[in-house]
Design a protein around this motif. Sequence first.
Motif, PDB file in Angstrom:
ATOM      1  N   UNK A  17       6.333   5.815  -1.448  1.00 40.14           N
ATOM      2  CA  UNK A  17       7.478   4.905  -1.507  1.00 40.14           C
ATOM      3  C   UNK A  17       7.502   4.152  -2.835  1.00 40.14           C
ATOM      4  N   UNK A  18       8.688   3.679  -3.189  1.00 41.78           N
ATOM      5  CA  UNK A  18       8.861   2.786  -4.333  1.00 41.78           C
ATOM      6  C   UNK A  18       9.504   1.498  -3.841  1.00 41.78           C
ATOM      7  N   UNK A  19       9.318   0.424  -4.596  1.00 40.43           N
ATOM      8  CA  UNK A  19       9.966  -0.847  -4.256  1.00 40.43           C
ATOM      9  C   UNK A  19      11.448  -0.737  -4.612  1.00 40.43           C
TER      10      UNK A  19
ATOM     11  N   UNK B 286      10.306   8.149  -1.709  1.00 40.45           N
ATOM     12  CA  UNK B 286      10.526   8.874  -2.955  1.00 40.45           C
ATOM     13  C   UNK B 286      10.666  10.367  -2.637  1.00 40.45           C
ATOM     14  N   UNK B 287      11.877  10.927  -2.735  1.00 42.15           N
ATOM     15  CA  UNK B 287      12.058  12.353  -2.396  1.00 42.15           C
ATOM     16  C   UNK B 287      11.299  13.280  -3.329  1.00 42.15           C
ATOM     17  N   UNK B 288      10.921  12.765  -4.499  1.00 41.04           N
ATOM     18  CA  UNK B 288      10.180  13.575  -5.471  1.00 41.04           C
ATOM     19  C   UNK B 288       8.687  13.274  -5.455  1.00 41.04           C
TER      20      UNK B 288
ATOM     21  N   UNK C  63       0.820  -1.208   0.000  1.00 39.39           N
ATOM     22  CA  UNK C  63       0.000   0.000   0.000  1.00 39.39           C
ATOM     23  C   UNK C  63       0.856   1.261   0.000  1.00 39.39           C
ATOM     24  N   UNK C  64       2.126   1.143   0.392  1.00 32.75           N
ATOM     25  CA  UNK C  64       3.012   2.306   0.445  1.00 32.75           C
ATOM     26  C   UNK C  64       3.340   2.870  -0.929  1.00 32.75           C
ATOM     27  N   UNK C  65       3.189   2.069  -1.977  1.00 28.37           N
ATOM     28  CA  UNK C  65       3.579   2.547  -3.305  1.00 28.37           C
ATOM     29  C   UNK C  65       2.408   3.133  -4.081  1.00 28.37           C
ATOM     30  N   UNK C  66       1.206   3.058  -3.529  1.00 27.21           N
ATOM     31  CA  UNK C  66       0.021   3.526  -4.251  1.00 27.21           C
ATOM     32  C   UNK C  66      -0.649   4.702  -3.550  1.00 27.21           C
TER      33      UNK C  66
END
Length: 616
Positions: free
Chosen positions: A226-228, A242-244, A92-95
Amino acid sequence: MLREILVNAGVSIALLGGLLANAEAPASPSTTIHKANSIAMHGEPKYPKDFQHFDYTTTGAPKGGTLVLGVQGTFDSLNSFIAKGVSADGLELIYDSLTEASADEPFTRYGLIAEQMIWPEDRSWIEFVLRDEAKFHDGSPITADDVEFTFDTLIAKGSPTFKTMFEDVASVEAKGPHRIRFTMKNTENQELILILGSMSILSKQYWHDRDFSKTTLEAPLGSGPYTVAEVESGKTIHYRRNPDYWGKDLPVNRGRYNFDLIEYDYYRDATVLLEALKAGEYDFRYERISKQWATGYDSDALRSGKLVMKNIKHEIPQGIQAFILNTRNPLFKDIRVRKALNYAFDFEWTNANLFYNAYTRADSYYSNSEFAAHGMPSEAELALLNPLKDQLPGSVFVEPFELPTSKGDGRNRQALRKAKQLFSEAGWTIKNNVLTNSKGKTFTFEFLMFDPSMERVINPFIRALKRLGVQASIRKVEISQYINRLRNHNFDVVVSRIPQSLSPGLEQIQYFHSSTSDQKSGNNLAGIANPAIDALIENVVQAKSREELVVSTKALDRALLHNWYVIPQWYIDSHRVAYWNKFGQPDITPKYDATFSETLNTWWYDPKKSAQPAKQ
């Protein structure tokens, strides 16, 4: 609300766009059209339009550090939306979703990808106006086409849960690159427009040449914080901040997602998992087992203060944890049999001897909430129950639901005598020390499990059942086989928890409705198929006010309880957490954070703390 449960889940609107929203609304001139950046299930949102952050966050929380989490089990997929494979934790962190929930309100959603929501008073449709700046991790914009693709894909190829959840959606239509409208089949499902906002949005471009119906270990394209970063199938998965991230400065995100790296490390053995925490191999543990909480954490780290144990009170409905009886099995069709099995379980002895009296007996499907049905039904409840009188157990109307109790001394003879009587009334008698019916069939079943921690609960229960002539045993399997057997209803009895939210609604269909009783990979584990239950669920889903919701849910609770579909176990009204003392925390803990995950997302790494991280 299926929160936690299963889903994680404009261009700024131009002046002309605002006018068109009204012009296109399929409503009479007298219908009120709402436009807002938030929407509550009942009443008004807590936070105003110009709020800066949730009260339980710290806006100045520093970014950095690593959070390492331990998980028991394994995984073989990064696709958490389908009913295949075992998906990794933390996906869920990447969406991002169209809206974000607050953890200090019963059920309110605030704009995330969606800058604004537009809907009529009757909630017969909703439009989401998407933000210009909302982007996927590859820099591509999130558009209405992506939202429409997500909805269509989840319905066609996702877990069956999505089809049930969204079955009252009549149509989905992109009204422009950054506006999308969902129109409902009816106005009875008042929470549906909120649930639609919780969808994790997928990239149409990314998935157009990939098979969504298959498991994958390829890192999917998302849009979240976040990204994997790293994947080792079944062993570990790392997420990098993800800093961006496009949404990092939105009010719903300020003070959240502070760790640079979040790692999930997998352990097959529960004992090794706990020992790994004490050795500093990971940082945080949510404890569910009272014996371990009472005796398992003693260590040099705990005594020195480097490892912290804390009970944190909450106000979260606890649903029901129970032995779930699979009523698809002919053994459990008779209500007298199900009731007899309840009399054979001695909770008081179990709580005193195994759990240090840490638990409260769950006597409702909505434990620890205002929805729990205690005492006799009120007049308002009877107005819902009386039309179904011929389809409900008579006890619903003449006596409060009460679970059998004991003195906790291990001498549960009175309850076992009652169980024997109920078995006899159902046509089961003891022959050669084995409970047998007139057709010569013996009463034999298995407890299916993957977690050995429940064996100490089940074994005394098996011994009590043996005194009644019941031949029960434990079948322990690895987690992937366990999941597949549940998906295919290939079990007799399992231990499971049916979670509930602060605003029960559509998920009740998934748990208890006839339409889901034979649904593969569904959540109706007991296989409940009862027209009276169906009718009472409709009342819950259609409730127009908080008062109606409470009454409707209590009526449903009574019907479920008096049918004895499960053998209730226990609950606790606090979070039991253990963690290495290296984190900063906000002053306020959200009282409605069911899994503690939202709270953990507001913590940050503090290098000044005494316990230095093992993997920093």
